[in-house]
Design a protein around this motif. Structure first.
Motif, short mmCIF file in Angstrom:
data_model
loop_
_atom_site.label_atom_id
_atom_site.label_comp_id
_atom_site.label_asym_id
_atom_site.label_seq_id
_atom_site.Cartn_x
_atom_site.Cartn_y
_atom_site.Cartn_z
N UNK A 62 39.56 47.23 35.94
CA UNK A 62 39.80 48.35 36.84
C UNK A 62 39.76 47.95 38.31
N UNK A 63 38.66 47.32 38.78
CA UNK A 63 38.62 46.89 40.19
C UNK A 63 39.74 45.92 40.56
N UNK A 64 40.14 45.06 39.61
CA UNK A 64 41.23 44.11 39.88
C UNK A 64 42.55 44.85 40.12
N UNK A 65 42.84 45.84 39.27
CA UNK A 65 44.07 46.61 39.43
C UNK A 65 44.04 47.37 40.76
N UNK A 66 42.90 47.93 41.10
CA UNK A 66 42.79 48.65 42.38
C UNK A 66 43.05 47.73 43.56
N UNK A 67 42.57 46.50 43.47
CA UNK A 67 42.67 45.58 44.60
C UNK A 67 44.01 44.86 44.66
N UNK A 89 49.18 40.94 40.74
CA UNK A 89 49.20 40.07 41.90
C UNK A 89 50.37 39.11 41.84
N UNK A 90 50.47 38.27 42.85
CA UNK A 90 51.57 37.31 42.91
C UNK A 90 51.35 36.16 41.94
#
Length: 404
Positions: free
Chosen positions: A100-105, A230-231
């Protein structure tokens, strides 16, 4: 740190306790007591997640804009402590706490709109594909390859120690999309449904008897580029960000729960001999040593929570100390909880611990979990960055004169 009571936080603690008292019935608590692994099995865990979701508490660390509580660090810590004390099922963390935090960031708006609501309501049950047979503590040496083919990546390789992969319907993966001189470059973060053709999950049964971890094989798995978070090549930075959340947690509360169980068991007379482990001076010394470790960890966690709540950045060194000492104090408490059982600590309780089992414990109900939890807990000093790695991190800070 100001250790004096805060009326607002005490009122919040009471609100949490009242909710837990109403929701965690004796039957639910008894089911949770059969949990020897790091999280409840899905039937129980998802039930608890949905109860929290109805209350608006499913994601304590998420901002309100994504459906979270918006709680500060102090309230999150109180909530975690009270859940442990109430005997609530332990939720699986891969979705809410990690992805969840990864998708938000790092995610696109489309990814946020798709994944976050489904993590929040339990529709997506996630597993983490990081470690490989040759890449554990040295995660950057991973070799699972992803080759771009049009608008898909073709992934080949494998992951190991993949907890809950046999239950998950989605998995997030670190894959290698390039082989530069610096092994931390050329790593990419992908996500995929676990029913994607080419993904095979094989069980790994732990020495405590649970099927909690797995080996995952990836054979020509086609993952859309749109499932990249992300990239391309940003995977290592994302992994570092994610691991900050994996190392978080209320270690002291969980360790204290083990000690509380140990105290009760040690003061109970043996049904045959009438002897009590509590009357053994060596046991009481071991118990006191473990209690001192847990108390010290508890105050360290409160100090960190206080610092974060006041806007301070505690840094990587403190995170490593918390993980290092926290896992060790948990293991110390688990050792004492087995010793408290005396000869019953050697009993094989695996049949009674299976999800849905109606088997009675050998001996007393208090004997059903401690030994399995002790065996399972040996991994606490390995996952989330092994304690040896944490000591290396701390050595670098000390060598640089940055002693926390």
């Amino acid at each position: 740190m100001d250790a004096s009571p805060d009326p607002d936080l005490e009122a919040f603690r009471k609100t949490v306790r009242d909710f837990l008292h109403q929701t965690i019935t004796p039957d639910i608590r008894a089911q949770a007591q059969r949990q020897a692994g790091i999280a409840a099995e899905p039937a129980l865990g998802i039930w608890w997640l949905k109860e929290l979701h109805k209350k608006g508490w499913a994601a304590p660390a998420w901002p309100k804009e994504y459906g979270g509580t918006g709680w500060d660090a102090a309230r999150r810590h109180i909530f975690e402590e009270e859940c442990v004390r109430a005997g609530a099922p332990t939720l699986w963390v891969s979705g809410h706490q990690l992805l969840g935090p990864v998708v938000m960031q790092f995610g696109t708006q489309a990814q946020k709109d798709f994944f976050l609501p489904r993590i929040l309501n339990g529709e997506h049950y996630w597993s983490q594909g990081f470690s490989e047979p040759g890449s554990g503590s040295d995660l950057a040496s991973l070799s699972t390859q992803a080759v771009l083919d049009g608008d898909h990546y073709i992934v080949n390789g494998g992951k190991i120690w993949t907890s809950h992969a046999h239950w998950s319907n989605w998995i997030f993966l670190l894959v290698r999309t390039a082989k530069p001189a610096n092994k931390r470059e050329g790593i990419t973060f992908l996500v995929a449904p676990t029913d994607t053709p080419g993904i095979t999950v094989q069980p790994i049964v732990s020495m405590s008897g649970e099927h909690e971890t797995n080996q995952v094989f990836l054979d020509n798995v086609r993952i859309p580029v749109t499932n990249r978070i992300g990239d391309e090549g940003l995977g290592w930075a994302i992994a570092k960000y994610l691991l900050e959340f994996e190392r978080a947690g209320s270690y002291a509360a969980q360790a204290q729960a083990s000690l509380d169980e140990a105290r009760i068991a040690a003061k109970s007379p043996d049904p045959v001999t009438g002897e009590r482990q509590w009357d053994d001076p060596q046991f009481r010394r071991d118990f006191a040593d473990a209690q001192l470790r847990v108390t010290a960890q508890s105050w360290m966690e409160k100090r960190v929570v206080s610092a974060i709540s006041s806007g301070q950045n505690v840094g990587d060194a403190i995170a490593s100390i918390l993980k290092l000492r926290g896992s060790e104090c948990q293991q110390a408490a688990q050792e004492v909880s087995v010793a408290a059982l005396g000869p019953l600590g050697m009993a094989d309780q695996r049949a009674a611990l299976k999800p849905g089992s109606n088997e009675a414990a050998i001996g007393t109900p208090s004997a059903i979990r401690p030994t399995a939890k002790y065996l399972n807990g040996r991994a606490a000093s390995i996952y989330g960055g092994s304690n040896e790695i944490q000591r290396n991190i701390l050595f670098r800070f000390i060598s640089a004169g940055q002693v926390p």
